[in-house]
Design a protein around this motif. Sequence first.
Motif, PDB file in Angstrom:
ATOM      1  N   HIS A   1      10.623 -19.772 -33.865  1.00  0.00           N
ATOM      2  CA  HIS A   1       9.899 -20.978 -34.279  1.00  0.00           C
ATOM      3  C   HIS A   1       9.453 -20.871 -35.736  1.00  0.00           C
ATOM      4  O   HIS A   1       9.568 -21.829 -36.505  1.00  0.00           O
ATOM      5  N   ARG A   2       8.978 -19.705 -36.128  1.00  0.00           N
ATOM      6  CA  ARG A   2       8.574 -19.516 -37.526  1.00  0.00           C
ATOM      7  C   ARG A   2       9.763 -19.737 -38.466  1.00  0.00           C
ATOM      8  O   ARG A   2       9.642 -20.386 -39.504  1.00  0.00           O
ATOM      9  N   GLY A   3      10.929 -19.217 -38.083  1.00  0.00           N
ATOM     10  CA  GLY A   3      12.111 -19.421 -38.911  1.00  0.00           C
ATOM     11  C   GLY A   3      12.518 -20.882 -39.000  1.00  0.00           C
ATOM     12  O   GLY A   3      12.950 -21.360 -40.055  1.00  0.00           O
ATOM     13  N   LEU A   4      12.390 -21.608 -37.893  1.00  0.00           N
ATOM     14  CA  LEU A   4      12.790 -23.013 -37.881  1.00  0.00           C
ATOM     15  C   LEU A   4      11.986 -23.858 -38.873  1.00  0.00           C
ATOM     16  O   LEU A   4      12.476 -24.875 -39.361  1.00  0.00           O
ATOM     17  N   LYS A   5      10.775 -23.433 -39.176  1.00  0.00           N
ATOM     18  CA  LYS A   5       9.938 -24.230 -40.069  1.00  0.00           C
ATOM     19  C   LYS A   5      10.516 -24.344 -41.477  1.00  0.00           C
ATOM     20  O   LYS A   5      10.207 -25.287 -42.205  1.00  0.00           O
ATOM     21  N   THR A   6      11.347 -23.394 -41.852  1.00  0.00           N
ATOM     22  CA  THR A   6      11.998 -23.462 -43.172  1.00  0.00           C
ATOM     23  C   THR A   6      13.510 -23.681 -43.057  1.00  0.00           C
ATOM     24  O   THR A   6      14.240 -23.524 -44.039  1.00  0.00           O
ATOM     25  N   LEU A   7      13.980 -24.046 -41.873  1.00  0.00           N
ATOM     26  CA  LEU A   7      15.430 -24.194 -41.643  1.00  0.00           C
ATOM     27  C   LEU A   7      16.090 -25.117 -42.654  1.00  0.00           C
ATOM     28  O   LEU A   7      17.079 -24.758 -43.298  1.00  0.00           O
ATOM     29  N   ALA A   8      15.569 -26.333 -42.787  1.00  0.00           N
ATOM     30  CA  ALA A   8      16.205 -27.309 -43.679  1.00  0.00           C
ATOM     31  C   ALA A   8      16.222 -26.812 -45.123  1.00  0.00           C
ATOM     32  O   ALA A   8      17.226 -26.972 -45.833  1.00  0.00           O
TER      33      ALA A   8
END
Length: 397
Positions: free
Chosen positions: A251-258
């Motif tokens: 989830h932490r990684g997804l926050k900067t995915l874009a």
Amino acid sequence: MPRPWGPTTTAIHAGKRFNPTRAVTTPIFQTSVFQLLENREGAEFAASIEPPAFYTRWGNPNTSEVEAVLAELEGAERALVAASGMGAFALVFEAFLKAGDHLVAPAAIYLGTEQLIRRWEAERGLKVTWIQDALDLGEWAAAIRPETRMLWVETPSNPTLAITDLAGVAALGKRHGIRTVADNTFPSPIHTKPLALGIDLSVASATKYLAGHSDVVAGVIAGSEADVVACWQMTKVFGPTLDPMAAWLLHRGLKTLALRVRRASDNAQALAQWLLWQPAVARVDYPGLPGHRGHEVAARQMVEGFGAMIGFELRAGLLAGQRFCEALEVVTRGVSLGGVESLIQHPASMSHLKTAPEVKARLGISDGLLRFSVGIEDQPDLIADLERGFQAAAEAR
């Protein structure tokens, strides 16, 4: 109707209903079991689908939160996380295939997926038709039989970056009542949303771009409520559950995915164009190049870039490929992809060293092929590093 959130807002704010605390960042619920306030709760949770606070193999607030985010990003009714990408793929097979069924898949495919298919072929009598030209919808159509139960798509493919027309394959599946599944690992939902193109299930190794920092092993399945619940029923039986810490990291990684994916894709586009001009390079495979055979289809189904994976072939072959990788200082030798750091591998001397020559030929793996996962480093530093590689390759001849 409120305006839909963009991907970064979604990744940061979706799924908050699974955070029962006042902490801005959801705590890690590092527990195997949750207290039942009443006996009645035990009966209700045991009969419910993926309860977030019963027993972590059933569900956990951290996995429930990240699944809600992934479902929103993929445009799916529901998502399910698993302990690895291959775990997710195996769940799909267990949920929707049985002995004697027929599967259609590309001949050039991720080696782990091929091994899963071969195992089903040998042990359960799965019948398989391998598509030689993934871009040819006529070949896909001709492969369909009355007993076909799944069309498996990988686009761009691993490692040759071949493109498949997702909407075309999805239409074939709908016409014949066949489930379609797309491995969306390489593009991520930032560049491609398979479900929006008619595909039934989008699966991925979340280890790669979704987590994005080379510190998590995870997988994801996204699709309709019924299909994902069917996969969860398999999870409950076989147990490839993602642990709470890994779910929190994902989830932490997804926050900067874009942000990460767009930056890496921009880097890859520039480097692919630069590689075209290098005399030591025989071929560059990147769907963002107009000369790529699948470029027009990729341009229709990919948005905001063409991904961060590049394949390029050195003219000098095996030894040059080895020396090229050994000379790099910024780009790291490694077999994975999708992290913030650039990774490179020489399949012929690394991941596919023991692979039979005829299999390597089918997969498009030549002695000089390099698979390059472009990260988010500064372009001048990456170019300078690649120049070191070319110098070392030239000296190896």
